[in-house]
Design a protein around this motif. Structure first.
Motif, PDB file in Angstrom:
ATOM      1  N   ILE A   1       0.840  -1.201   0.000  1.00 31.18           N
ATOM      2  CA  ILE A   1       0.000   0.000   0.000  1.00 31.18           C
ATOM      3  C   ILE A   1       0.876   1.252   0.000  1.00 31.18           C
ATOM      4  O   ILE A   1       0.618   2.212  -0.736  1.00 31.18           O
ATOM      5  CB  ILE A   1      -0.960  -0.004   1.204  1.00 31.18           C
ATOM      6  CG1 ILE A   1      -2.006  -1.107   1.030  1.00 31.18           C
ATOM      7  CG2 ILE A   1      -1.640   1.353   1.367  1.00 31.18           C
ATOM      8  CD1 ILE A   1      -2.897  -1.296   2.241  1.00 31.18           C
ATOM      9  N   ILE A   2       1.918   1.244   0.834  1.00 28.15           N
ATOM     10  CA  ILE A   2       2.828   2.392   0.891  1.00 28.15           C
ATOM     11  C   ILE A   2       3.483   2.628  -0.469  1.00 28.15           C
ATOM     12  O   ILE A   2       3.543   3.753  -0.967  1.00 28.15           O
ATOM     13  CB  ILE A   2       3.893   2.180   1.979  1.00 28.15           C
ATOM     14  CG1 ILE A   2       3.256   2.204   3.368  1.00 28.15           C
ATOM     15  CG2 ILE A   2       4.983   3.245   1.885  1.00 28.15           C
ATOM     16  CD1 ILE A   2       4.202   1.826   4.484  1.00 28.15           C
ATOM     17  N   ASP A   3       3.958   1.550  -1.080  1.00 32.86           N
ATOM     18  CA  ASP A   3       4.635   1.688  -2.370  1.00 32.86           C
ATOM     19  C   ASP A   3       3.685   2.221  -3.443  1.00 32.86           C
ATOM     20  O   ASP A   3       4.057   3.091  -4.239  1.00 32.86           O
ATOM     21  CB  ASP A   3       5.207   0.346  -2.814  1.00 32.86           C
ATOM     22  CG  ASP A   3       6.467  -0.031  -2.045  1.00 32.86           C
ATOM     23  OD1 ASP A   3       7.067   0.871  -1.432  1.00 32.86           O
ATOM     24  OD2 ASP A   3       6.845  -1.217  -2.048  1.00 32.86           O
ATOM     25  N   VAL A   4       2.468   1.698  -3.484  1.00 34.91           N
ATOM     26  CA  VAL A   4       1.499   2.153  -4.487  1.00 34.91           C
ATOM     27  C   VAL A   4       1.149   3.622  -4.267  1.00 34.91           C
ATOM     28  O   VAL A   4       1.029   4.398  -5.220  1.00 34.91           O
ATOM     29  CB  VAL A   4       0.242   1.272  -4.456  1.00 34.91           C
ATOM     30  CG1 VAL A   4      -0.857   1.874  -5.334  1.00 34.91           C
ATOM     31  CG2 VAL A   4       0.569  -0.140  -4.937  1.00 34.91           C
ATOM     32  N   LEU A   5       1.004   4.014  -3.005  1.00 38.28           N
ATOM     33  CA  LEU A   5       0.711   5.415  -2.707  1.00 38.28           C
ATOM     34  C   LEU A   5       1.867   6.327  -3.124  1.00 38.28           C
ATOM     35  O   LEU A   5       1.648   7.435  -3.631  1.00 38.28           O
ATOM     36  CB  LEU A   5       0.420   5.584  -1.215  1.00 38.28           C
ATOM     37  CG  LEU A   5      -0.907   5.007  -0.713  1.00 38.28           C
ATOM     38  CD1 LEU A   5      -1.025   5.157   0.801  1.00 38.28           C
ATOM     39  CD2 LEU A   5      -2.086   5.685  -1.414  1.00 38.28           C
ATOM     40  N   VAL A   6       3.088   5.866  -2.919  1.00 42.65           N
ATOM     41  CA  VAL A   6       4.251   6.661  -3.318  1.00 42.65           C
ATOM     42  C   VAL A   6       4.334   6.744  -4.846  1.00 42.65           C
ATOM     43  O   VAL A   6       4.665   7.788  -5.407  1.00 42.65           O
ATOM     44  CB  VAL A   6       5.548   6.084  -2.723  1.00 42.65           C
ATOM     45  CG1 VAL A   6       6.765   6.850  -3.232  1.00 42.65           C
ATOM     46  CG2 VAL A   6       5.507   6.152  -1.205  1.00 42.65           C
TER      47      VAL A   6
ATOM     48  N   ALA B   1       1.757   6.696  -6.882  1.00 40.74           N
ATOM     49  CA  ALA B   1       0.719   7.659  -7.259  1.00 40.74           C
ATOM     50  C   ALA B   1       1.153   9.086  -6.953  1.00 40.74           C
ATOM     51  O   ALA B   1       0.914  10.011  -7.750  1.00 40.74           O
ATOM     52  CB  ALA B   1      -0.582   7.325  -6.525  1.00 40.74           C
ATOM     53  N   ALA B   2       1.807   9.272  -5.809  1.00 41.66           N
ATOM     54  CA  ALA B   2       2.255  10.610  -5.426  1.00 41.66           C
ATOM     55  C   ALA B   2       3.322  11.133  -6.382  1.00 41.66           C
ATOM     56  O   ALA B   2       3.283  12.299  -6.804  1.00 41.66           O
ATOM     57  CB  ALA B   2       2.783  10.588  -3.991  1.00 41.66           C
TER      58      ALA B   2
ATOM     59  N   SER C   1       4.892  14.785 -10.522  1.00 43.58           N
ATOM     60  CA  SER C   1       5.603  15.084 -11.768  1.00 43.58           C
ATOM     61  C   SER C   1       4.686  15.796 -12.759  1.00 43.58           C
ATOM     62  O   SER C   1       5.113  16.730 -13.452  1.00 43.58           O
ATOM     63  CB  SER C   1       6.158  13.798 -12.393  1.00 43.58           C
ATOM     64  OG  SER C   1       5.122  12.959 -12.870  1.00 43.58           O
ATOM     65  N   SER C   2       3.430  15.369 -12.830  1.00 41.55           N
ATOM     66  CA  SER C   2       2.470  16.002 -13.749  1.00 41.55           C
ATOM     67  C   SER C   2       2.161  17.429 -13.324  1.00 41.55           C
ATOM     68  O   SER C   2       2.144  18.354 -14.144  1.00 41.55           O
ATOM     69  CB  SER C   2       1.181  15.180 -13.810  1.00 41.55           C
ATOM     70  OG  SER C   2       1.418  13.897 -14.333  1.00 41.55           O
ATOM     71  N   ALA C   3       1.917  17.618 -12.030  1.00 40.86           N
ATOM     72  CA  ALA C   3       1.621  18.960 -11.523  1.00 40.86           C
ATOM     73  C   ALA C   3       2.818  19.881 -11.715  1.00 40.86           C
ATOM     74  O   ALA C   3       2.674  21.051 -12.102  1.00 40.86           O
ATOM     75  CB  ALA C   3       1.228  18.890 -10.050  1.00 40.86           C
TER      76      ALA C   3
END
Length: 245
Positions: free
Chosen positions: A28-33, A35-36, A41-43
């Motif tokens: 879960i931590i890895d997937v959240l990171v 996504a972050a 990068s997009s923002a």
């Protein structure tokens, strides 16, 4: 919150990220990171673009954005090294890398300049930036794809950590990548644009685990396939939206 408190929270975060022995929590931590990082990068791309008053960031500031995505790629490797060091791909040779680089060079230097010009009356009101780009655009685009490939590989390795077969991982990544690209419609993209990118992402998600985990030169093939879609879509766009008979 004092600087000491912030340093303590940062240290605790990276400790959890690197040493937690509960597979679900760690995943879960890895997937959240992931996504972050992807969202950040997009923002950041648009923040830089707006701050410099650019109409096409990649086209007008290729060196800046190449360095930008190279930095994100390095950050991703460092953040997910606990996953990447467990990846044992099949043999990688130099020839596939050379083939992919030649493919990129031929497209940007020979094919792209020879494509028919897009008729502005046929183009959508909010066209994607690549539609009117030349070869400079694809220099930072290559580094962006490299960054995304690292994140994609991380997701695949997270799913593999549960002992799931490649077929199941492929089904999950196909659904995940397809749903993610549906969000393009929120940016005002045309329904046809969203549809073809979503379909392509779904198909790519279905095959990428097999490439990265069980195919010789799989990482290079995955990168080449990812890049190749932009070649195909660009050619398709120029041909369909051209006024040439």
């Amino acid at each position: 919150m004092t600087p000491t408190d912030e340093e303590g929270l940062t240290l605790a975060y990276f400790t959890i990220l690197s040493t937690n022995d509960k597979p679900l929590v760690r995943a879960i931590i890895d997937v959240l990171v992931v996504a972050a990082l992807w969202s950040l990068s997009s923002a950041g791309y648009y923040d830089i673009k707006d701050g410099l008053g650019l109409s096409n960031g990649y086209q007008e500031a290729p060196v800046l954005y190449s360095a930008y995505y190279l930095g994100f790629s390095i950050a991703a490797v460092l953040l997910f090294r606990h996953r990447l060091r467990l990846w044992h791909p099949l043999a990688h040779g130099a020839l596939p890398v050379v083939v992919v680089l030649v493919m990129i060079a031929v497209f940007t230097l020979a094919v792209l300049p020879s494509l028919p010009e897009i008729d502005l009356t046929l183009a959508p009101s909010n066209p994607p930036e690549f539609m009117f780009a030349d070869g400079r655009y694809y220099v930072p685009k290559t580094f962006e794809i490299l960054f995304q490939q690292i994140l994609i590989l991380t997701i695949v390795l997270v799913l593999q950590s549960f002992g799931w077969p490649i077929l199941r991982i492929g089904m999950l990544t196909a659904a995940l990548f397809g749903l993610f690209h549906l969000s393009l419609i929120l940016g005002g993209a045309t329904s046809f644009y969203v549809a073809r990118f979503t379909i392509a992402a779904t198909c790519f998600g279905a095959v990428v685990p097999g490439l990265q985990l069980a195919t010789r030169n799989g990482a290079t093939l995955s990168f080449g396939l990812h890049w190749g879609f932009y070649i195909a879509d660009n050619i398709f766009t120029h041909v369909v939206l051209s006024s040439a008979p």
